[in-house]
Design a protein around this motif. Structure first.
Motif, PDB file in Angstrom:
ATOM      1  N   GLY A 197       1.071  -0.871  -0.113  1.00  6.52           N
ATOM      2  CA  GLY A 197      -0.335   0.443   0.434  1.00  6.52           C
ATOM      3  C   GLY A 197       0.314   0.692   0.039  1.00  6.52           C
ATOM      4  N   TRP A 198       0.515   2.384  -0.507  1.00  3.85           N
ATOM      5  CA  TRP A 198       1.070   3.277  -0.526  1.00  3.85           C
ATOM      6  C   TRP A 198       1.585   4.306   0.680  1.00  3.85           C
ATOM      7  N   ASP A 199       1.128   3.919   2.128  1.00  6.08           N
ATOM      8  CA  ASP A 199       1.448   4.555   3.236  1.00  6.08           C
ATOM      9  C   ASP A 199       2.740   3.893   4.027  1.00  6.08           C
ATOM     10  N   MET A 200       2.979   2.834   3.593  1.00 10.03           N
ATOM     11  CA  MET A 200       4.198   1.768   3.979  1.00 10.03           C
ATOM     12  C   MET A 200       4.967   2.249   3.242  1.00 10.03           C
ATOM     13  N   LEU A 201       4.666   2.011   1.979  1.00 13.07           N
ATOM     14  CA  LEU A 201       5.589   2.102   0.550  1.00 13.07           C
ATOM     15  C   LEU A 201       6.429   3.401   1.126  1.00 13.07           C
ATOM     16  N   LEU A 202       5.889   4.442   1.150  1.00 15.25           N
ATOM     17  CA  LEU A 202       6.276   6.003   1.109  1.00 15.25           C
ATOM     18  C   LEU A 202       7.342   6.286   2.204  1.00 15.25           C
ATOM     19  N   LEU A 203       6.608   5.591   3.256  1.00 15.27           N
ATOM     20  CA  LEU A 203       7.266   5.716   4.813  1.00 15.27           C
ATOM     21  C   LEU A 203       8.753   4.976   4.963  1.00 15.27           C
ATOM     22  N   ALA A 204       8.897   3.412   3.904  1.00 13.24           N
ATOM     23  CA  ALA A 204       9.686   2.218   3.876  1.00 13.24           C
ATOM     24  C   ALA A 204      10.783   3.612   2.599  1.00 13.24           C
ATOM     25  N   ALA A 205      10.600   3.643   1.899  1.00 16.82           N
ATOM     26  CA  ALA A 205      11.134   4.924   0.813  1.00 16.82           C
ATOM     27  C   ALA A 205      12.200   5.832   1.432  1.00 16.82           C
ATOM     28  N   ALA A 206      12.162   5.835   1.986  1.00 17.28           N
ATOM     29  CA  ALA A 206      12.699   7.589   3.454  1.00 17.28           C
ATOM     30  C   ALA A 206      14.083   6.952   3.481  1.00 17.28           C
ATOM     31  N   ASP A 207      14.585   5.754   3.969  1.00 20.81           N
ATOM     32  CA  ASP A 207      15.610   4.500   3.387  1.00 20.81           C
ATOM     33  C   ASP A 207      16.127   4.100   1.983  1.00 20.81           C
ATOM     34  N   PRO A 208      16.748   5.236   1.262  1.00 22.40           N
ATOM     35  CA  PRO A 208      16.785   4.903  -0.259  1.00 22.40           C
ATOM     36  C   PRO A 208      17.467   3.317  -0.538  1.00 22.40           C
ATOM     37  N   VAL A 209      17.786   3.687   0.911  1.00 27.84           N
ATOM     38  CA  VAL A 209      19.490   2.113  -0.258  1.00 27.84           C
ATOM     39  C   VAL A 209      18.076   0.624   0.454  1.00 27.84           C
ATOM     40  N   LYS A 210      17.867   0.853   1.336  1.00 24.87           N
ATOM     41  CA  LYS A 210      17.379   0.056   2.305  1.00 24.87           C
ATOM     42  C   LYS A 210      15.927  -0.562   1.754  1.00 24.87           C
ATOM     43  N   MET A 211      15.460   0.043   0.972  1.00 30.93           N
ATOM     44  CA  MET A 211      14.248   0.043  -0.465  1.00 30.93           C
ATOM     45  C   MET A 211      14.968  -0.393  -1.754  1.00 30.93           C
ATOM     46  N   GLU A 212      16.022   0.215  -1.852  1.00 29.25           N
ATOM     47  CA  GLU A 212      16.575  -0.127  -2.793  1.00 29.25           C
ATOM     48  C   GLU A 212      16.822  -1.995  -3.101  1.00 29.25           C
ATOM     49  N   GLU A 213      16.751  -2.895  -2.036  1.00 25.59           N
ATOM     50  CA  GLU A 213      17.023  -3.565  -1.663  1.00 25.59           C
ATOM     51  C   GLU A 213      15.818  -4.428  -2.123  1.00 25.59           C
ATOM     52  N   VAL A 214      14.220  -3.762  -1.527  1.00 25.35           N
ATOM     53  CA  VAL A 214      13.483  -4.961  -2.008  1.00 25.35           C
ATOM     54  C   VAL A 214      13.078  -4.575  -3.306  1.00 25.35           C
ATOM     55  N   ILE A 215      13.594  -3.034  -3.805  1.00 24.82           N
ATOM     56  CA  ILE A 215      12.667  -3.400  -5.306  1.00 24.82           C
ATOM     57  C   ILE A 215      13.772  -4.556  -6.281  1.00 24.82           C
ATOM     58  N   ASP A 216      14.476  -4.238  -5.545  1.00 26.32           N
ATOM     59  CA  ASP A 216      15.606  -5.341  -6.459  1.00 26.32           C
ATOM     60  C   ASP A 216      14.747  -7.303  -6.295  1.00 26.32           C
ATOM     61  N   ARG A 217      14.358  -7.418  -5.358  1.00 27.61           N
ATOM     62  CA  ARG A 217      13.688  -8.456  -5.037  1.00 27.61           C
ATOM     63  C   ARG A 217      12.448  -8.302  -5.905  1.00 27.61           C
ATOM     64  N   ILE A 218      11.655  -7.291  -6.011  1.00 26.97           N
ATOM     65  CA  ILE A 218      10.580  -7.108  -6.866  1.00 26.97           C
ATOM     66  C   ILE A 218      10.838  -7.268  -8.609  1.00 26.97           C
ATOM     67  N   PHE A 219      11.785  -6.787  -8.532  1.00 24.38           N
ATOM     68  CA  PHE A 219      12.395  -7.138  -9.477  1.00 24.38           C
ATOM     69  C   PHE A 219      12.518  -8.731 -10.731  1.00 24.38           C
ATOM     70  N   ARG A 220      12.940  -9.174  -9.080  1.00 22.45           N
ATOM     71  CA  ARG A 220      13.738 -10.702  -9.631  1.00 22.45           C
ATOM     72  C   ARG A 220      11.973 -11.448  -9.988  1.00 22.45           C
ATOM     73  N   PHE A 221      11.021 -11.233  -9.153  1.00 24.16           N
ATOM     74  CA  PHE A 221       9.807 -11.901  -8.838  1.00 24.16           C
ATOM     75  C   PHE A 221       9.494 -10.911 -10.715  1.00 24.16           C
ATOM     76  N   THR A 222       9.715 -10.018 -10.811  1.00 29.40           N
ATOM     77  CA  THR A 222       9.034  -9.732 -11.902  1.00 29.40           C
ATOM     78  C   THR A 222       9.749  -9.682 -13.084  1.00 29.40           C
ATOM     79  N   GLN A 223      10.929 -10.253 -12.893  1.00 30.31           N
ATOM     80  CA  GLN A 223      12.207 -10.809 -13.983  1.00 30.31           C
ATOM     81  C   GLN A 223      11.586 -12.228 -14.669  1.00 30.31           C
ATOM     82  N   PHE A 224      11.140 -13.080 -13.930  1.00 35.13           N
ATOM     83  CA  PHE A 224      11.186 -14.481 -13.808  1.00 35.13           C
ATOM     84  C   PHE A 224       9.850 -14.527 -14.882  1.00 35.13           C
ATOM     85  N   HIS A 225       8.711 -13.017 -15.163  1.00 32.91           N
ATOM     86  CA  HIS A 225       7.814 -13.708 -15.642  1.00 32.91           C
ATOM     87  C   HIS A 225       8.225 -13.137 -17.088  1.00 32.91           C
ATOM     88  N   MET A 226       9.110 -12.182 -17.318  1.00 30.61           N
ATOM     89  CA  MET A 226       9.096 -11.345 -18.541  1.00 30.61           C
ATOM     90  C   MET A 226      10.428 -12.328 -19.064  1.00 30.61           C
TER      91      MET A 226
END
Length: 347
Positions: A157-186
């Protein structure tokens, strides 16, 4: 009207008329009955697409494990009324991620699992085959919806996403995991015979970026490029789609490999045409559904006339009302709109 017209448009090859698509026509139940004489359903939509001269059908598929709410923690942010009878309204559910540390620990592969690759490829190919059988005169696409930011929105959801995005380094790790999940499908789409792939990611707001622009350019868009390399190597055309204002990132997306853009009227149509009309397929127009709903026919006609003029500068334009056609557009406006388009779509 033909799938060949849509495909040639996306390939930036010469055509004798504008290609066409629209979104949410299926919500117009009374209009469908009046125009086709049929109850809403498959046969009625075939008839309606013929009446509207539709060449291209937007299609994405999040895969065999795509319903995250059934497979693990995810956030249902609800749904406002869009259908005429209000049947699509859904209340917001409580976010299951209660702290930013919950977000930083999230791994969609662990949370939802990935299907067997061969089964996923077969499922995607079946979707394409079924779509071609159901709508042989339209070009259907492959594609994926919850790419990176849309995946994060679905999970947190948007609220927790925005709160987590306050730490861009940690958030990039999450983004990378979502990217890997997406990559399987692409990568699964690579092994199908889809000619066109839509990469959907609602990565901005109506007003533009929700995090620093350099974060998009350093963290998000390079991952799109990685998703697209095997698809492009397989000869598939990539159309990038997002709600909201993203003209400031179109150059970056083009460099990453996007061959077309699907966009809303909050992006300046004239600017997009001037910048990308000769190099990219554009899916949109200068027509705003809010004008169709609340303003005069003369306002709508003026926007259409402006779009027809700009279309002459485009190698590949698929005409669409980019912010959908909601069910509260008056039927008279719907008919005047499509009659005017059909009369003027020839180049």
């Amino acid at each position: 009207m033909s799938r060949e017209l849509a495909l040639r448009t996306i390939q930036l090859l010469p055509t004798d008329q504008l290609a066409h698509t629209e979104y949410s026509l299926g919500y117009h139940h009374n209009y469908i009955r009046e125009v086709t004489g049929l109850e809403p359903g498959h046969e009625a939509m075939v008839s309606l697409y013929d009446h509207w001269g539709v060449d291209f059908l937007f299609g994405v598929n999040d895969g065999l494990h795509g319903n995250w709410l059934q497979r693990g923690r995810a956030t249902d942010m609800g749904h406002a009324i869009y259908a005429a009878d209000g049947s699509d309204q859904r209340e917001t559910a409580v976010c299951p991620f209660t702290t930013v540390d919950d977000v930083y620990a999230f791994d969609p592969i662990e949370e939802y699992g990935l299907p067997d690759r061969a089964e996923q490829v077969a499922a995607y190919q079946k979707q394409l085959d079924d779509n071609r059988s159901a709508f042989p005169r339209q070009l259907g696409t492959g594609g994926y919806y919850k790419t990176i930011i849309s995946g994060a929105i679905q999970a947190f959801g948007w609220d927790m996403l925005l709160l987590a995005a306050a730490d861009p380094v940690k958030m990039e790790e999450v983004i990378d995991r979502i990217f890997r999940f997406t990559q399987f499908h692409m990568n699964a789409w690579v092994d199908t015979d889809a000619e066109v792939i839509i990469q959907h990611d609602d990565f901005v707001w109506t007003s533009g970026p929700f995090v620093r622009p350099d974060y998009y350019r350093q963290v998000i868009i390079p991952r799109y490029a990685e998703l697209w390399k095997p698809l492009k190597a397989a000869g598939k055309k990539i159309l990038f789609c997002s709600d909201g204002l993203f003209t400031m990132f179109m150059d970056d997306l083009a460099k990453a490999g996007a061959e077309g853009f699907i966009f809303e009227p909050c992006n300046d149509f004239a600017w997009v045409v001037e910048r990308f009309g000769q190099s990219h397929c554009l899916v949109g127009s200068g027509v705003d559904c809010r004008d169709m709903t609340f303003h005069s026919w003369e306002t709508v006609q003026a926007a259409m006339d402006s779009t027809f003029e700009l279309a002459r500068k485009c190698k590949g334009l698929i005409w669409a009302v980019g912010n959908h056609l909601p069910a509260n557009i008056p039927q008279e406006i719907m008919e005047r709109y499509i009659a005017y388009f059909q009369a003027n779509r020839g180049k």
